[in-house]
Design an enzyme around this catalytic site. Sequence first.
Site, PDB file in Angstrom:
ATOM      1  CE  LYS A 195       9.133  87.299  10.711  1.00  0.00           C
ATOM      2  NZ  LYS A 195       9.316  87.763   9.273  1.00  0.00           N
ATOM      3  N   GLY A 228      13.162  87.249   8.985  1.00  0.00           N
ATOM      4  CA  GLY A 228      13.169  85.873   9.449  1.00  0.00           C
ATOM      5  C   GLY A 228      14.398  85.474  10.255  1.00  0.00           C
ATOM      6  N   GLY A 248       4.774  78.543   5.576  1.00  0.00           N
ATOM      7  CA  GLY A 248       5.807  79.020   4.674  1.00  0.00           C
ATOM      8  C   GLY A 248       6.489  77.875   3.967  1.00  0.00           C
ATOM      9  CD  GLU A 271      -0.191  75.617   4.684  1.00  0.00           C
ATOM     10  OE1 GLU A 271       0.522  75.180   3.749  1.00  0.00           O
ATOM     11  OE2 GLU A 271      -0.741  76.719   4.676  1.00  0.00           O
ATOM     12  CB  CYS A 305       1.070  76.437   0.146  1.00  0.00           C
ATOM     13  SG  CYS A 305      -0.497  76.650   1.013  1.00  0.00           S
ATOM     14  CE  LYS A 355      11.454  79.945  -5.460  1.00  0.00           C
ATOM     15  NZ  LYS A 355      10.772  79.779  -4.153  1.00  0.00           N
ATOM     16  CD  GLU A 402       5.687  75.779  -2.702  1.00  0.00           C
ATOM     17  OE1 GLU A 402       4.479  75.814  -2.446  1.00  0.00           O
ATOM     18  OE2 GLU A 402       6.576  75.813  -1.819  1.00  0.00           O
TER      19      GLU A 402
END
Length: 504
Positions: A195, A228, A248, A271, A305, A355, A402
């Site tokens: 996906k 999702g 993600g 991860e 990340c 964001k 983050e």
Amino acid sequence: MAPAENSSPVGNGSSEPKYPIKYTKCFIDGEFVDAISGKTFETLDPRTGEVITSVAEGDAVDIDRAVKAARQAFDEGPWPRMSGAARGKVLFKYADLIEQHTDELAYLETLDNGKPFVLSKYADIVGVLKCLRNVAGWADKISGQTYKMDGPYQGMSLYEPYGVTGAIIPWNFPMLMFMLKVGPALAAGNTIVVKPAEQTPLTALYLAALAKEAGIPSGALNVVPGFGPTAGAAVASHMDINKVGFTGSTEVGKIIMEAAAKSNLKPVTLELGGKSPLVICEDADLDAAVDIANLALFFNMGQCCTAGSRVFVQDTIYDAFVAKAVEKAKKRVVGDPFKPEVEQGPQVDETQFKKILEYIESGKAEGAQLLTGGCAAGNKGYYIEPTIFGDVQDDMKIAREEIFGPVMSLLKFKTLDEAIKRANTSSYGLAAAIVSKDIDVANRFARSVRAGTVWINCYHVYDQSLPFGGYKTSGFGREHGLHSILSHMQLKAIVTPLKDSPWL
């Protein structure tokens, strides 16, 4: 060339090359098919916010159809029954086909994601090829052991594929994340349902077409674009998927882990997010340290990340570091990612764009010193100025959470012990780095910091020979090379009685 599923030219009047969008449907059982519902969704060009094309919107029923195809391919098809050498040969051909389509894939990646074309071509696709060729080479080298047991028995261990695996991949490195999941799963003899992120589905579908051309059997690889909460959730909870890999956010990783546990207790590899510390010691070469910090944070528009988003600078060199870091950030070229001189393209979409701007406002509100940037760049698309905050405190939101954008936080420290303690005061543990000429200082930091990867006098250096993964809420399991293949296999023990052996 791979066969075109459709062909509609795309161009936004910019400097990009022109390639048609060929694949927009679900790829299930070796064919491109519409979603059962007939629904589609739009994928957007982050340079402008305009529509690139519409893509089939798969949901739970499409995931189920893909899983059934993958199950039949595993239970009855040739892929898991081929020798490792034969699977490796097909995967090497797959890599060759990807390499032959480098320009087109890099174009699609930049068009859909916004990263600079030179990065798509010379970093991401190179990484895809290294990953695929590495696991292709390992495919015929996986073996178990024999054991001399207590009593008249012989034991041996055997690695076997899980069966049907699922992968849910992010939007920041769409092609590379696709291959980090697909390559090892296929090399191990599994079949897989992928996906892709709804923001960036185009390269995953193109890679599926090339897989078919390479000779990967129908059903062994399936790609279902969608969202999702529908398609992704169906992968995590499906009773006939035997193992799931996800890259993600930590928040979504927890949801996936819970769904996997509540369904069939399938194992997961996660991860997840990071808030990686980069420690600049007073003995560091200042220009080199600034270059490392710039790369650590601004690489891929900060959408990484492992981004070095907490930069701890020893107080004795702090002011000098700030001056040079701000000067370098101001020279960073932001603009159309298809222009060769551009270092930073747009953020991936409007949600991420807003964001990041909210985080910047929180930094201002909490008293951090805005040294440069802090605003949207231009009046069209999702561009943000390279931003640096100084005098950041550990309890500020921009130092704890983050951001996933081009926002650097500078924090002062006095001693190495202090830096280590503060570096570890985070729920994340994906990566860390230190810049120092003293190898004893560097080694002490590397052994003390709680992170899956530690860089000394460098940053963002990856290799398929090195395991990659996180500590704490940055996830668990390891990817790259042999580590990733073994994460897609189960270990079986077999016991055989021995008779009349003189060696009992």
